[in-house]
Scaffold this motif. Sequence first.
Motif, PDB file in Angstrom:
ATOM      1  N   LYS A 105     -55.502 -19.197 -27.519  1.00 25.93           N
ATOM      2  CA  LYS A 105     -56.571 -19.467 -28.491  1.00 25.93           C
ATOM      3  C   LYS A 105     -57.528 -20.556 -28.010  1.00 25.93           C
ATOM      4  CE  LYS A 105     -54.053 -18.525 -32.788  1.00 25.93           C
ATOM      5  NZ  LYS A 105     -53.591 -19.162 -34.034  1.00 25.93           N
ATOM      6  N   TYR A 106     -57.157 -21.272 -26.950  1.00 22.26           N
ATOM      7  CA  TYR A 106     -57.917 -22.440 -26.530  1.00 22.26           C
ATOM      8  C   TYR A 106     -58.602 -22.186 -25.189  1.00 22.26           C
ATOM      9  CZ  TYR A 106     -55.093 -24.358 -30.224  1.00 22.26           C
ATOM     10  OH  TYR A 106     -54.498 -24.559 -31.442  1.00 22.26           O
ATOM     11  N   SER A 107     -59.861 -22.555 -25.129  1.00 22.44           N
ATOM     12  CA  SER A 107     -60.601 -22.375 -23.883  1.00 22.44           C
ATOM     13  C   SER A 107     -60.229 -23.482 -22.898  1.00 22.44           C
ATOM     14  CB  SER A 107     -62.108 -22.382 -24.160  1.00 22.44           C
ATOM     15  OG  SER A 107     -62.493 -23.598 -24.760  1.00 22.44           O
ATOM     16  N   LYS A 108     -60.484 -23.200 -21.632  1.00 21.44           N
ATOM     17  CA  LYS A 108     -60.173 -24.157 -20.584  1.00 21.44           C
ATOM     18  C   LYS A 108     -60.916 -25.466 -20.846  1.00 21.44           C
ATOM     19  CE  LYS A 108     -59.837 -24.658 -15.673  1.00 21.44           C
ATOM     20  NZ  LYS A 108     -59.600 -23.953 -14.445  1.00 21.44           N
ATOM     21  N   GLY A 109     -60.202 -26.564 -20.703  1.00 23.78           N
ATOM     22  CA  GLY A 109     -60.796 -27.869 -20.934  1.00 23.78           C
ATOM     23  C   GLY A 109     -60.647 -28.366 -22.361  1.00 23.78           C
ATOM     24  N   THR A 110     -60.206 -27.478 -23.248  1.00 22.33           N
ATOM     25  CA  THR A 110     -59.980 -27.856 -24.645  1.00 22.33           C
ATOM     26  C   THR A 110     -58.573 -28.429 -24.775  1.00 22.33           C
ATOM     27  OG1 THR A 110     -61.390 -26.047 -25.389  1.00 22.33           O
ATOM     28  CG2 THR A 110     -59.923 -27.003 -27.024  1.00 22.33           C
ATOM     29  N   ARG A 111     -58.453 -29.500 -25.513  1.00 24.00           N
ATOM     30  CA  ARG A 111     -57.125 -30.077 -25.734  1.00 24.00           C
ATOM     31  C   ARG A 111     -56.275 -29.087 -26.532  1.00 24.00           C
ATOM     32  NH1 ARG A 111     -54.175 -32.319 -29.645  1.00 24.00           N
ATOM     33  NH2 ARG A 111     -52.638 -33.874 -29.082  1.00 24.00           N
TER      34      ARG A 111
END
Length: 159
Positions: A60-66
């Motif tokens: 669910k989280y894009s690269k670089g997102t915590r």
Amino acid sequence: MPEASIYREQALLNENTAQAAKQGFCDWAVIMCFYSALHWVNYHAYTNGNSQELILDKSKYSKGTRIPTLHDLKFYYVEKIVNEDSKKLRDTFQNSNNKNYKEKLEEVRKLQVAYESLFNASMRARYLHYLTTTSRAHYTSQNIEYFFNNLEIIKKRLS
């Protein structure tokens, strides 16, 4: 996926261990109070059809997102319960100046405070956060019942 009852059973086992650790192992009593609370959160989520909220889906989280931790997900879930309970209370008491409303709202918010308190105390006990002594020495000098009272707040609301 485990059944909800296993989380209830584990919460009770952890609480019993915390009780046993009170005398002489206060640091472990605090840690076990937190782990009992954690399993009460799991139990509540699983018995109320919200187990997916405690499962981390990294896709669910894009690269670089915590990416939140599993602990973060439990914090969010507890916050959600407090927000839902607060909304129900507001709907019940149309007038937020009502003294009973303010007292009951304070009670509702205790869940989140209790969970955060046990989490922080557990981190302190396990990793010596902000301590200049051992966690055993630190918690031996504390009112250990405070942590058991926080666990009782959590257990009462989530069981």
